[in-house]
Design an enzyme around this catalytic site. Structure first.
Site, PDB file in Angstrom:
ATOM      1  N   GLU A  29     -32.997  10.555  20.899  1.00 25.78           N
ATOM      2  CA  GLU A  29     -32.173  11.333  21.850  1.00 25.78           C
ATOM      3  C   GLU A  29     -32.880  12.592  22.342  1.00 25.78           C
ATOM      4  O   GLU A  29     -32.313  13.691  22.305  1.00 25.78           O
ATOM      5  CB  GLU A  29     -30.828  11.687  21.200  1.00 25.78           C
ATOM      6  CG  GLU A  29     -29.972  10.479  20.916  1.00 25.78           C
ATOM      7  CD  GLU A  29     -28.527  10.799  20.497  1.00 25.78           C
ATOM      8  OE1 GLU A  29     -28.215  11.969  20.218  1.00 25.78           O
ATOM      9  OE2 GLU A  29     -27.718   9.848  20.469  1.00 25.78           O
ATOM     10  N   GLU A  42     -27.571   2.864  18.886  1.00 32.19           N
ATOM     11  CA  GLU A  42     -26.419   3.587  18.321  1.00 32.19           C
ATOM     12  C   GLU A  42     -25.193   3.202  19.135  1.00 32.19           C
ATOM     13  O   GLU A  42     -25.151   3.448  20.341  1.00 32.19           O
ATOM     14  CB  GLU A  42     -26.615   5.109  18.358  1.00 32.19           C
ATOM     15  CG  GLU A  42     -27.619   5.615  17.340  1.00 32.19           C
ATOM     16  CD  GLU A  42     -27.669   7.133  17.246  1.00 32.19           C
ATOM     17  OE1 GLU A  42     -26.614   7.777  17.393  1.00 32.19           O
ATOM     18  OE2 GLU A  42     -28.779   7.651  17.024  1.00 32.19           O
TER      19      GLU A  42
HETATM   20  O1  AHR Z   1     -24.942   8.785  14.603  1.00 33.86           O
HETATM   21  C1  AHR Z   1     -24.677  10.159  14.594  1.00 33.86           C
HETATM   22  C2  AHR Z   1     -25.573  10.930  15.557  1.00 33.86           C
HETATM   23  O2  AHR Z   1     -25.235  10.556  16.866  1.00 33.86           O
HETATM   24  C3  AHR Z   1     -27.051  10.658  15.481  1.00 33.86           C
HETATM   25  O3  AHR Z   1     -27.693  11.456  14.528  1.00 33.86           O
HETATM   26  C4  AHR Z   1     -27.528  11.032  16.852  1.00 33.86           C
HETATM   27  O4  AHR Z   1     -28.667  10.312  17.234  1.00 33.86           O
HETATM   28  C5  AHR Z   1     -26.327  10.768  17.741  1.00 33.86           C
HETATM   29  O5  AHR Z   1     -26.048  11.830  18.563  1.00 33.86           O
END
Ligand code: AHR
Length: 509
Positions: A178, A296
Site C-alpha cells: 500500500e 487483501e
Molecule cells: O489488514 C489490515 C491492514 O489493512 C493492513 O496492514 C494494510 O495493508 C491494510 O490497510
C-alpha cells in the site's frame, strides 16, 4: 443481464462457456504482525495445545479445514518498517522493536524461519512481502538470498546455521505494501514507488528469474490516485512484474441492503483495474499480460472500537486489535466476494482473505484457551473445498436492487464451477436482497442427461446479525436447503433473503 419477474432469477449453466481455471491461489489468506494474529494466534508456546515449535495445533487444524492455499506474510502496514534480520537466529538474542504501524511492541519471536516452518505444517504456500517503505532493493535481495538460495553465501549459510538446510523456494513476492497510502511508513508517490519497485524487481529477478512479483496497486478504489497510480507504476514496472495488487474492505455502516452490494462494488473495482492494466499493456504494445493479486479483501468494520490502535506511551505486545465479530450477513458478503473473485478467474490470479487469525479473521482464539470459527469461516471453507476444475460463464437474469449510494445491482450473484474429471458441477449463489426470498430457476441441460443432486446447503438466519462466540459458534451453520429440486434439465431453489447457497451436482458422462 436481463430482468425477469420480481423475486425470481434465472441462470443457464453450460460447460461450453468458460472463464478460466479454478485457481487454488484464489483461496489465500494473510498473516500480519498485527494484534494477536501471530502472538497468541498462530504462535503461543505456553498454550496447552502448542507443538514443539510453539505453534497452536488447534489453529493449524482450523487453517487446514478452512482450505487456505497461499498465506501472505509479514504485512501489511507492518512490513513497511520491518527489519527481517531481527526475526532470525536464537530467540533469546532477538531484539524487541517498536512496531510503528500498529503502535505495538514486536518481540520478534516469530520471523521468516518460523513462518516457513508453520507454512509447511499448515500445508500452505508462503507469499512474502519485502519492505520498500524504510528499506529498499538491497534488503529485499538479502531476504531473498536468505530464503531461497540453498547455501554457500553469507545469508543462505546464516539460514542453514539457523536450522533450515534447504532454501524455502518462495515464489510469490510482494514489492512493498500500500505504498500509495499516506499512512504507510515510507509512503511514496507513484513515480517514486514505480522506480523503487522496478529496481527491486530487476535485482530480485537477477537472483531468480522465475519469481512471481506483485507491484502495489492502489490500496482502495476510493483513493484519489486510483487509476493514475496504476498507470504510472505499471509504466515503470510492466515487463518486470506479473501481478498488481488490489485491496478492498467492506463495512456495514447500518444499511444492510447497501452492505449486501459489496460483491457488486468489488466487481466494478476489478473491471476498473483491468482497464488500467490493459491501458498500459496497449501503450507498451507488449504481448505480456499482467494480472491481479487481490491480496487483501474482507469485511472490516474499521470505524468500530476494535480497530483503535494504542497510543501515547502504551506500546503493548500483541494487543487485541481489529478483532471484528462477524454476523451471518457479513458471511453472506464474504461468500459473495469469493463468488466475484472466481467470476474473474481469468484476471484475478491470486487472492488473500485478510486476515487469518484474530485480526479481521475467520479463526479466533483465546490466549491459553479455545479456538473457534467465525461465521465467515463457512462460505470460505466450503467454496475452497468444492470449487474445482473450470469456472463457467453463466447466463444470468436477475431482478435489480438499490442500496444507499451504490448504483443499482443484481439481486443474484452466482458462479458455477465444473470439474469434468471428478464429474461434479457446483453452483454458488447469493441472494443479496435484505428483505425478499429469491426463486432460482437454473437450466442445467447443458450438463447432459445424467445429472444428480449431491447436496444443497444454505447459510442464512432469521436474525442476519447473529454472530458466533467462543461459547456458541455452532448454533447457526450452513444447513440443507430442502427447497432445491432437480427435474430433468431444470434445477429450482428458493434462496432466502441475505443468504449464501452451494448446490453440488454429480454429472455423469
Ligand atoms: O489488514 C489490515 C491492514 O489493512 C493492513 O496492514 C494494510 O495493508 C491494510 O490497510
Amino acid at each position: 443481464m436481463s430482468t425477469p419477474a420480481a423475486n425470481s432469477a434465472k441462470i443457464t449453466i453450460d460447460p461450453a462457456f468458460t472463464v478460466g481455471p479454478v485457481r487454488r491461489r484464489t483461496f489465500g489468506a494473510f498473516v500480519e504482525h498485527l494484534g494477536r494474529c501471530v502472538y497468541t494466534g498462530i504462535f503461543e508456546p505456553e498454550h496447552p495445545m502448542a507443538d514443539a515449535d510453539g505453534f497452536r495445533a488447534d489453529v493449524l487444524e482450523l487453517t487446514r479445514e478452512l482450505g487456505v492455499s497461499t498465506v501472505r506474510y509479514p504485512g501489511g502496514n507492518f512490513v513497511s518498517g520491518y527489519r527481517w534480520e531481527d526475526g532470525v537466529g536464537p530467540a533469546e538474542e532477538r531484539p524487541a522493536r517498536l512496531d510503528l504501524a500498529w503502535h505495538s511492541t514486536d518481540p520478534n519471536l516469530v520471523g521468516v524461519d518460523e513462518f516457513a516452518k508453520w507454512s509447511v505444517k499448515a500445508g500452505v504456500e508462503p507469499m512474502m512481502a519485502v519492505n520498500l517503505g524504510t528499506r529498499g532493493t538491497q534488503e529485499a535481495v538479502d531476504l531473498l538470498e536468505y530464503c531461497n538460495i540453498d547455501g554457500g553465501t553469507a545469508f543462505s549459510d546464516r539460514r542453514r546455521a539457523n536450522g533450515a538446510e534447504q532454501g524455502y523456494g518462495i515464489r510469490m513476492w510482494c514489492l512493498g505494501n500500500e505504498m500509495d497510502g499516506p499512512w504507510q511508513i515510507g509512503h511514496k508517490n507513484a513515480l517514486e514507488y514505480g522506480r523503487v519497485a522496478a529496481d527491486a524487481a530487476r535485482a530480485m529477478r537477477m537472483v531468480d528469474p522465475d519469481l512471481e512479483l506483485v507491484a502495489c496497486g492502489s490500496s482502495a478504489p476510493g483513493m484519489d490516485t486510483f487509476g493514475e497510480w496504476e498507470r504510472v507504476v505499471l509504466t515503470e514496472t510492466y515487463e518486470l512484474v506479473d501481478l498488481v495488487s488490489a485491496h478492498q474492505y467492506f463495512e456495514d455502516l447500518g444499511d444492510l441492503q447497501e452492505h449486501l452490494s459489496a460483491g457488486h462494488r468489488m466487481d466494478s473495482f476489478i473491471r476498473d483495474i483491468i482497464s488500467h492494466i490493459d491501458h498500459v499493456k496497449s501503450v507498451k504494445k507488449t504481448a505480456k499480460q499482467v494480472n491481479i493479486s487481490f491480496d487483501e479483501w474482507n469485511v472490516w468494520h474499521a470505524g468500530r472500537d476494535e480497530s483503535k490502535v494504542p497510543s501515547g506511551k502504551d506500546w503493548p505486545v500483541a494487543p487485541a486489535l481489529l478483532e471484528d465479530r462477524y454476523s451471518v450477513a457479513d458471511a453472506v458478503v464474504v461468500g459473495d466476494l469469493l463468488v466475484t473473485l472466481l467470476r474473474h478467474t481469468d484476471r484475478v490470479h491470486s487472492a488473500s482473505l485478510a486476515q487469518l487469525v484474530n485480526v479481521i479473521a475467520p479463526i479466533m482464539t483465546e490466549p491459553g484457551g479455545r479456538a473457534w470459527k467465525q461465521t465467515i469461516f463457512h462460505p470460505f471453507a466450503l467454496t475452497s473445498r468444492y470449487a474445482a476444475g473450470t469456472v463457467l460463464q453463466l447466463a444470468v437474469e436477475s431482478p435489480w436492487l438499490s442500496g444507499g449510494k451504490t448504483e443499482d445491482f443484481a439481486a443474484l450473484s452466482a458462479v458455477a464451477t465444473f470439474d469434468a474429471e471428478a464429474g461434479e458441477a457446483v453452483v454458488f449463489a447469493v441472494n443479496r436482497s435484505a428483505a425478499e426470498a429469491l426463486s432460482l430457476d437454473a437450466a442445467v441441460a447443458g450438463l447432459g442427461n445424467n445429472v444428480r443432486l449431491i447436496e444443497a446447503v444454505t447459510f442464512a438466519n432469521k436474525d442476519p446479525y447473529w454472530h458466533a462466540t467462543a461459547d456458541d459458534s455452532t448454533s447457526v451453520l450452513p444447513a440443507e436447503n430442502v427447497s432445491v429440486k432437480l427435474d430433468g434439465g431444470r434445477l429450482t431453489a428458493v434462496l432466502p433473503a441475505v443468504s449464501w447457497t452451494m448446490i453440488r451436482l454429480a454429472v455423469e458422462s
